[in-house]
Write a protein that holds these residues in place. Structure first.
Motif, PDB file in Angstrom:
ATOM      1  N   ALA A  58       0.880  -1.272  -0.129  1.00 40.47           N
ATOM      2  CA  ALA A  58      -0.150  -0.414   0.395  1.00 40.47           C
ATOM      3  C   ALA A  58       0.581   1.564   0.151  1.00 40.47           C
ATOM      4  O   ALA A  58       0.575   2.014  -0.659  1.00 40.47           O
ATOM      5  CB  ALA A  58      -1.008   0.134   1.295  1.00 40.47           C
ATOM      6  N   GLU A  59       2.174   1.467   1.004  1.00 36.22           N
ATOM      7  CA  GLU A  59       2.855   2.190   0.783  1.00 36.22           C
ATOM      8  C   GLU A  59       3.524   2.190  -0.717  1.00 36.22           C
ATOM      9  O   GLU A  59       3.696   3.676  -1.264  1.00 36.22           O
ATOM     10  CB  GLU A  59       4.012   2.279   1.777  1.00 36.22           C
ATOM     11  N   GLN A  60       3.588   1.975  -1.096  1.00 30.14           N
ATOM     12  CA  GLN A  60       4.337   2.197  -2.434  1.00 30.14           C
ATOM     13  C   GLN A  60       3.696   1.912  -3.285  1.00 30.14           C
ATOM     14  O   GLN A  60       3.956   3.171  -4.436  1.00 30.14           O
ATOM     15  CB  GLN A  60       4.890   0.216  -2.658  1.00 30.14           C
ATOM     16  N   ALA A  61       2.171   1.554  -3.615  1.00 33.72           N
ATOM     17  CA  ALA A  61       1.362   1.893  -4.224  1.00 33.72           C
ATOM     18  C   ALA A  61       0.683   3.756  -4.414  1.00 33.72           C
ATOM     19  O   ALA A  61       0.423   4.254  -4.530  1.00 33.72           O
ATOM     20  CB  ALA A  61      -0.544   1.401  -4.405  1.00 33.72           C
TER      21      ALA A  61
ATOM     22  N   GLN B 263      -0.652  20.042  -2.804  1.00 36.22           N
ATOM     23  CA  GLN B 263      -0.772  19.284  -1.811  1.00 36.22           C
ATOM     24  C   GLN B 263      -0.983  17.672  -1.523  1.00 36.22           C
ATOM     25  O   GLN B 263      -2.462  17.621  -2.479  1.00 36.22           O
ATOM     26  CB  GLN B 263      -1.346  19.790  -0.980  1.00 36.22           C
ATOM     27  N   THR B 264      -0.574  16.880  -1.888  1.00 39.68           N
ATOM     28  CA  THR B 264      -0.544  15.222  -1.644  1.00 39.68           C
ATOM     29  C   THR B 264      -0.288  14.624   0.037  1.00 39.68           C
ATOM     30  O   THR B 264       0.376  15.280   0.666  1.00 39.68           O
ATOM     31  CB  THR B 264       0.416  14.283  -2.587  1.00 39.68           C
ATOM     32  N   HIS B 265      -0.740  14.180   0.162  1.00 37.97           N
ATOM     33  CA  HIS B 265      -0.955  13.137   1.434  1.00 37.97           C
ATOM     34  C   HIS B 265      -1.248  12.066   1.352  1.00 37.97           C
ATOM     35  O   HIS B 265      -1.912  11.534   0.702  1.00 37.97           O
ATOM     36  CB  HIS B 265      -2.037  14.272   2.481  1.00 37.97           C
ATOM     37  N   CYS B 266      -0.120  11.391   1.434  1.00 33.66           N
ATOM     38  CA  CYS B 266      -0.355   9.369   1.324  1.00 33.66           C
ATOM     39  C   CYS B 266      -0.283   9.527   2.251  1.00 33.66           C
ATOM     40  O   CYS B 266      -0.084   9.177   3.617  1.00 33.66           O
ATOM     41  CB  CYS B 266       1.448   8.868   1.048  1.00 33.66           C
ATOM     42  N   CYS B 267      -1.690   8.088   2.228  1.00 30.63           N
ATOM     43  CA  CYS B 267      -1.899   7.126   3.769  1.00 30.63           C
ATOM     44  C   CYS B 267      -2.374   5.799   3.179  1.00 30.63           C
ATOM     45  O   CYS B 267      -3.740   5.274   2.678  1.00 30.63           O
ATOM     46  CB  CYS B 267      -3.411   7.942   3.971  1.00 30.63           C
ATOM     47  N   PRO B 268      -1.152   4.786   2.766  1.00 30.91           N
ATOM     48  CA  PRO B 268      -2.233   4.050   2.891  1.00 30.91           C
ATOM     49  C   PRO B 268      -2.670   3.012   3.880  1.00 30.91           C
ATOM     50  O   PRO B 268      -2.571   2.909   5.116  1.00 30.91           O
ATOM     51  CB  PRO B 268      -0.089   2.755   2.846  1.00 30.91           C
ATOM     52  N   LEU B 269      -3.525   2.490   3.272  1.00 33.15           N
ATOM     53  CA  LEU B 269      -4.770   2.139   3.801  1.00 33.15           C
ATOM     54  C   LEU B 269      -4.897   0.062   3.744  1.00 33.15           C
ATOM     55  O   LEU B 269      -3.759  -0.745   2.754  1.00 33.15           O
ATOM     56  CB  LEU B 269      -5.990   2.402   3.832  1.00 33.15           C
TER      57      LEU B 269
ATOM     58  N   GLY C  16      -0.957  -6.683   5.105  1.00 31.75           N
ATOM     59  CA  GLY C  16      -0.699  -5.451   5.048  1.00 31.75           C
ATOM     60  C   GLY C  16      -1.002  -4.575   5.895  1.00 31.75           C
ATOM     61  O   GLY C  16      -0.724  -3.078   5.641  1.00 31.75           O
ATOM     62  N   SER C  17      -2.286  -4.832   6.601  1.00 36.15           N
ATOM     63  CA  SER C  17      -2.475  -3.854   7.233  1.00 36.15           C
ATOM     64  C   SER C  17      -2.025  -3.262   8.992  1.00 36.15           C
ATOM     65  O   SER C  17      -1.989  -2.500   9.273  1.00 36.15           O
ATOM     66  CB  SER C  17      -3.569  -5.027   8.474  1.00 36.15           C
ATOM     67  N   LEU C  18      -0.613  -4.151   9.508  1.00 41.77           N
ATOM     68  CA  LEU C  18       0.265  -3.977  10.331  1.00 41.77           C
ATOM     69  C   LEU C  18       0.935  -3.114   9.710  1.00 41.77           C
ATOM     70  O   LEU C  18       1.026  -1.756  10.046  1.00 41.77           O
ATOM     71  CB  LEU C  18       0.733  -4.446  10.968  1.00 41.77           C
ATOM     72  N   ASP C  19       1.380  -2.942   8.500  1.00 40.56           N
ATOM     73  CA  ASP C  19       2.063  -1.461   7.774  1.00 40.56           C
ATOM     74  C   ASP C  19       0.844  -0.539   7.721  1.00 40.56           C
ATOM     75  O   ASP C  19       1.722   0.891   8.690  1.00 40.56           O
ATOM     76  CB  ASP C  19       2.502  -1.961   6.384  1.00 40.56           C
ATOM     77  N   ALA C  20       0.325  -0.282   7.786  1.00 41.11           N
ATOM     78  CA  ALA C  20      -0.420   0.661   7.521  1.00 41.11           C
ATOM     79  C   ALA C  20      -0.942   1.441   8.657  1.00 41.11           C
ATOM     80  O   ALA C  20      -1.335   2.633   9.010  1.00 41.11           O
ATOM     81  CB  ALA C  20      -2.269  -0.004   6.581  1.00 41.11           C
ATOM     82  N   LEU C  21      -1.090   0.923   9.638  1.00 37.88           N
ATOM     83  CA  LEU C  21      -1.852   0.674  10.933  1.00 37.88           C
ATOM     84  C   LEU C  21      -0.581   1.499  11.599  1.00 37.88           C
ATOM     85  O   LEU C  21      -0.207   2.433  12.324  1.00 37.88           O
ATOM     86  CB  LEU C  21      -1.900   0.218  12.240  1.00 37.88           C
ATOM     87  N   ILE C  22       0.999   1.533  11.061  1.00 35.93           N
ATOM     88  CA  ILE C  22       2.390   1.484  11.575  1.00 35.93           C
ATOM     89  C   ILE C  22       2.176   3.084  11.033  1.00 35.93           C
ATOM     90  O   ILE C  22       2.336   3.892  11.651  1.00 35.93           O
ATOM     91  CB  ILE C  22       3.706   0.832  11.505  1.00 35.93           C
TER      92      ILE C  22
END
Length: 379
Positions: free
Chosen positions: A16-19, A35-41, A47-53
């Motif tokens: 999700a971060e790479q996307a 203005q871009t705000h990246c919020c991988p979900l 992949g949920s753990l990475d999104a939460l961290i």
């Protein structure tokens, strides 16, 4: 112009971060001053753990646990110290991604390692745990997790059951007196991305068993074994959770989380959006772009793009979905707040050809959408 980029992962291609980074690259190519705000979900699965961290700044911790086949592996979990909250992803310990195709064995794989993650969190002083379900290699109804936490599951001869869902068919005695006493004060929320019950044609074994290596005969055997698990559990607990929506998540882990940990089952995307403070992010966005590997009618059951679209719809925010493919019934997503959806392919190509180009294609589609957005046609 403020553009919120909140994709899920693109399976076998991008996290999700790479996307999100690929989308940002495309947006800024078209609108350098945006203005871009990246919020991988994520929606509760892999992949949920990475999104939460990423969303909370939690500390990533490591601990050695058993994988689904009982082998040692290093598993990550998240620790949000100021909230005394642990993030535990089932797939880190018992995930299908850690097994090759020949190792998939729904009869014998176990969630023991998930229990070990809980023990690590309790040792840290956790008062709350967010349990992320999905991507499991298991079909043991959470029995392995309970064994790691101190429960005893015995057969008719008083012998401990071996690992795996198939062994539950011989369960005669369930002893909970040995459960770690710290569980009594641990608040648990379990993130689920399906609403399946434990048993039957929509249950854990029938729907998800085949992808974990179960043959039709084994699916039937596993369903009977989980039925025995539910019977004995109901006798001990005084309440039967087999028909609870989400009980069949992660090979029946939803059942165990509710029955034995007192967990509240919530759609994973809702839980993760809450941690990411999504209402505030949506309120400040002019355009929302999300996506995942496939968008279809099944996405309405709780997948990331639909969770985002429903929340954005309440605020009147436009939502664009970029997907690896648009499957049958995807048009129903338009009624849930999706403004428009686009597949990534720029021409005929196989999946094998598309996967290594996912970042390139995602960036290109994001650029094209941004150009249309900032240069609308006028009458």
């Amino acid at each position: 112009m403020n553009i919120l980029l909140c994709p899920d992962s693109f399976k076998d291609a991008l996290s999700a971060e790479q996307a999100a980074q690929a989308m940002a690259q495309g947006v800024l190519s078209a609108a350098p001053h945006a203005q871009t705000h990246c919020c991988p979900l994520a929606d509760g699965g892999e992949g949920s753990l990475d999104a939460l961290i990423a969303a909370t700044g939690a500390k990533r911790c490591q601990v050695t646990v058993q994988d689904a086949l009982g082998r040692p592996r290093q598993a990550a979990w998240g620790w949000l110290a100021e909230q005394r909250t642990a993030f535990i992803e089932l797939a880190e310990a018992s995930g299908l991604q850690h097994l090759n195709a020949q190792e998939r064995d729904a009869l014998h794989t176990s969630t023991f390692g998930v229990g070990e993650l809980f023990l690590a969190a309790l040792d840290q002083g956790a008062e709350k745990a967010l349990l992320l379900l999905g991507g499991s290699a298991t079909n043991d109804g959470g029995a392995g997790m309970l064994q790691a936490l101190g429960a005893r599951l015995l057969d008719g001869e008083g012998q401990p059951l071996p690992p795996g869902g198939a062994a539950l068919a011989t369960l005669e005695t369930l002893e909970l007196s040995g459960l770690d006493p710290r569980l009594a004060t641990l608040s648990v929320e379990a993130a689920v991305d399906v609403d399946n019950p434990l048993l039957g044609e929509r249950g854990a074994s029938a729907v998800f068993g085949p992808q974990k290596g179960a043959s039709p005969e084994q699916v039937a055997a596993l369903d009977e074994a989980l039925d025995r698990w539910a019977q004995v559990s109901a006798q001990i607990l005084g309440e039967d959770y087999r028909d609870l929506p989400g009980a069949g998540a992660a090979g029946g882990m939803g059942f165990a989380a509710r029955a034995f940990l007192g967990a509240t089952l919530k759609p994973g995307i809702d839980m993760i959006m809450q941690q990411a403070n999504m209402p505030a992010l949506l309120a400040s966005a002019d355009l929302v772009m999300t996506g995942e590997g496939r968008l279809d009618g099944q996405s309405l059951s709780g997948k990331t793009p639909i969770g985002i679209a429903r929340a954005a719809k309440r605020l009147g925010k436009p939502v664009i979905v970029l997907a690896g493919s648009l499957g049958e019934g995807w048009q129903a997503c338009l009624d849930e707040g999706v403004t428009a959806a686009f597949a990534l392919a720029d021409g005929p190509m196989t999946l094998e050809e598309a996967l290594p180009r996912t970042a390139e294609l995602l960036s290109a589609r994001s650029e094209s959408i941004t150009r249309v957005w900032i240069n609308p046609m006028t009458p």
